[in-house]
Design a protein around this motif. Structure first.
Motif, mmCIF file in Angstrom:
data_model
loop_
_atom_site.group_PDB
_atom_site.id
_atom_site.type_symbol
_atom_site.label_atom_id
_atom_site.label_comp_id
_atom_site.label_asym_id
_atom_site.label_seq_id
_atom_site.Cartn_x
_atom_site.Cartn_y
_atom_site.Cartn_z
ATOM 1 N N PRO A 102 -6.744 -18.494 -7.156
ATOM 2 C CA PRO A 102 -6.432 -17.337 -6.308
ATOM 3 C C PRO A 102 -4.940 -17.232 -6.006
ATOM 4 N N LEU A 103 -4.451 -15.995 -5.939
ATOM 5 C CA LEU A 103 -3.056 -15.720 -5.606
ATOM 6 C C LEU A 103 -2.986 -14.583 -4.590
ATOM 7 N N GLU A 104 -1.777 -14.362 -4.062
ATOM 8 C CA GLU A 104 -1.501 -13.203 -3.211
ATOM 9 C C GLU A 104 -0.186 -12.584 -3.668
ATOM 10 N N ILE A 105 -0.164 -11.268 -3.857
ATOM 11 C CA ILE A 105 1.095 -10.577 -4.123
ATOM 12 C C ILE A 105 1.943 -10.652 -2.855
ATOM 13 N N PRO A 106 3.263 -10.915 -2.961
ATOM 14 C CA PRO A 106 4.108 -10.980 -1.759
ATOM 15 C C PRO A 106 3.864 -9.796 -0.827
ATOM 16 N N ARG A 107 3.666 -10.086 0.436
ATOM 17 C CA ARG A 107 3.147 -9.104 1.387
ATOM 18 C C ARG A 107 4.066 -7.912 1.616
ATOM 19 N N GLU A 108 5.384 -8.105 1.493
ATOM 20 C CA GLU A 108 6.289 -6.996 1.808
ATOM 21 C C GLU A 108 6.371 -5.948 0.707
ATOM 22 N N LEU A 109 5.703 -6.179 -0.409
ATOM 23 C CA LEU A 109 5.776 -5.243 -1.527
ATOM 24 C C LEU A 109 4.668 -4.196 -1.459
ATOM 25 N N GLN A 110 5.030 -2.969 -1.840
ATOM 26 C CA GLN A 110 4.070 -1.880 -1.977
ATOM 27 C C GLN A 110 3.698 -1.764 -3.457
ATOM 28 N N LEU B 59 8.262 1.912 2.160
ATOM 29 C CA LEU B 59 7.302 3.011 2.092
ATOM 30 C C LEU B 59 7.944 4.319 1.650
ATOM 31 N N HIS B 60 9.222 4.524 2.003
ATOM 32 C CA HIS B 60 9.894 5.764 1.614
ATOM 33 C C HIS B 60 9.997 5.860 0.096
ATOM 34 N N SER B 61 10.388 4.771 -0.548
ATOM 35 C CA SER B 61 10.478 4.768 -2.010
ATOM 36 C C SER B 61 9.109 4.964 -2.643
#
Length: 364
Positions: A209-217, A334-336
């Motif tokens: 199991p992994l997690e994508i870095p949380r600050e990324l959209q 989020l704007h990008s």
């Protein structure tokens, strides 16, 4: 009695193509678009199969000497084999299903036009059917059992690929995946019971199991052109037999391994900048590879999808087999994200509302 099997689709984040070779890793995300399979017990000896992909048709099935039998022209061979494998597994476990039932399949993985989004519908339906049959037998399955039974089901049908879609659909969430040694597995299938093979350690297989870095959209765009994974994988395997192109294949394998190992580390540590670097590097590796072997992975519309994301400060790449289907992008604000979605829509690329699916824990 009525039971449900539910399996998510998938998208490759990194490592596609290389992962078809044992010991070369990939990062794969399951997505919150699902195949749902409903089984309803019925009296009599004949069951039925109905899918929203063939809404005007119903297919009958029955058993002969304990085997599930459909007419030869039934188009859903993946379903029939998954059903057969799951029933055989239950019988080996001493929990045989001896009654008929109706099968209803509903998929969220396709466009309203019927075209596939490239979210691994064949893998998801295989896993969902096996899960549903095990649920009907009141069997308390584990995700690894779903995966292994699904792999064996597709091997019986001579399917190609890494079976990473089956791992993502069986486990949910984001995973680091390396494929089992298929030559070894085919040999074992000839002599061992399904239940024995499920209990064995599989050479080369790893699912973590992994997690994508949380600050990324995370953004997903569909280019509207379905790709055939089996066809594209076979095209690559055909050309690598040509000596002048083998160097490109070997280089891709090693470059992909180095890149994806870093990507996995970025996921484990939550290092967003490293993760984005790896996405860009993985795209470059695939671009060099397609030039070296003379095939098309990143179509003009996928190129545009990536460029539009890059112009807004993101990173992007094709996902999976390429040649059409989906591209993915990552940004850190989020704007990008909003600007990329708007740019994609103006270019004729459909932004999909997709998130990572929840992890699967156990059944029943």
């Amino acid at each position: 009695m009525k039971v449900i099997g539910k399996s998510p689709g998938k998208l490759y984040i990194g490592g596609e193509y290389a992962v078809v070779e044992t010991a070369y890793p990939a990062v794969i995300a399951s997505v919150d678009r699902y195949v749902r399979v409903v089984l309803s017990s019925r009296s009599g000896a004949v069951g039925t199969l109905h899918s929203n992909q063939e809404a005007d048709q119903t297919f009958d099935w029955h058993r002969e000497e304990g085997r599930v039998v459909y007419k030869e022209d039934m188009p859903f061979q993946l379903v029939a084999m998954a059903q057969q494998v799951a029933e055989r597994y239950l019988a080996e476990k001493g929990q045989p299903i001896q009654w008929a039932y109706d099968i209803t399949i509903q998929s969220d993985l396709d466009h309203v036009s019927g075209q596939k989004f490239g979210l691994g519908s064949s893998g998801a339906v295989t896993v969902a059917v096996i899960q549903a049959v095990l649920n009907l037998g009141a069997y308390p399955w584990q995700p690894i059992e779903l995966y292994k039974l699904s792999v064996m089901s597709q091997l019986f049908l001579h399917k190609k690929g890494s079976f990473g879609d089956l791992a993502a659909s069986s486990f949910g969430g984001v995973i680091a995946y390396t494929a089992p040694d298929r030559a070894w597995l085919r040999g074992e299938l000839k002599t061992r019971r399904l239940s024995d093979l499920v209990q064995m350690e599989w050479e080369g297989l790893s699912i973590l199991p992994l997690e994508i870095p949380r600050e990324l959209q995370w953004l997903v765009g569909w280019t509207g052109r379905p790709a055939s994974t089996d066809y594209l994988v076979q095209a690559i395997q055909d050309v690598v037999h040509q000596e002048e192109r083998e160097i490109a294949y070997v280089r891709m394998l090693e470059d992909s391994r180095i890149c994806v190992v870093r990507m996995i580390e970025a996921c484990r540590t939550g290092h967003a900048a490293m993760f984005m670097e790896c996405i860009s590097e993985n795209r470059r590796i695939l671009q060099e590879f397609e030039k070296g072997v003379g095939t098309v992975i990143e179509t003009p519309l996928l190129q545009q999808l990536c460029q539009l994301a890059i112009e807004q400060g993101g990173v992007a790449k094709s996902s999976g087999a390429g040649g059409g289907d989906c591209g993915i992008a990552f940004v850190d604000d989020l704007h990008s994200e909003r600007l990329i979605r708007e740019a994609w829509s103006e270019a004729g690329i459909l932004p999909l509302e997709i998130r990572v699916a929840e992890r699967v824990t156990y059944g029943n």
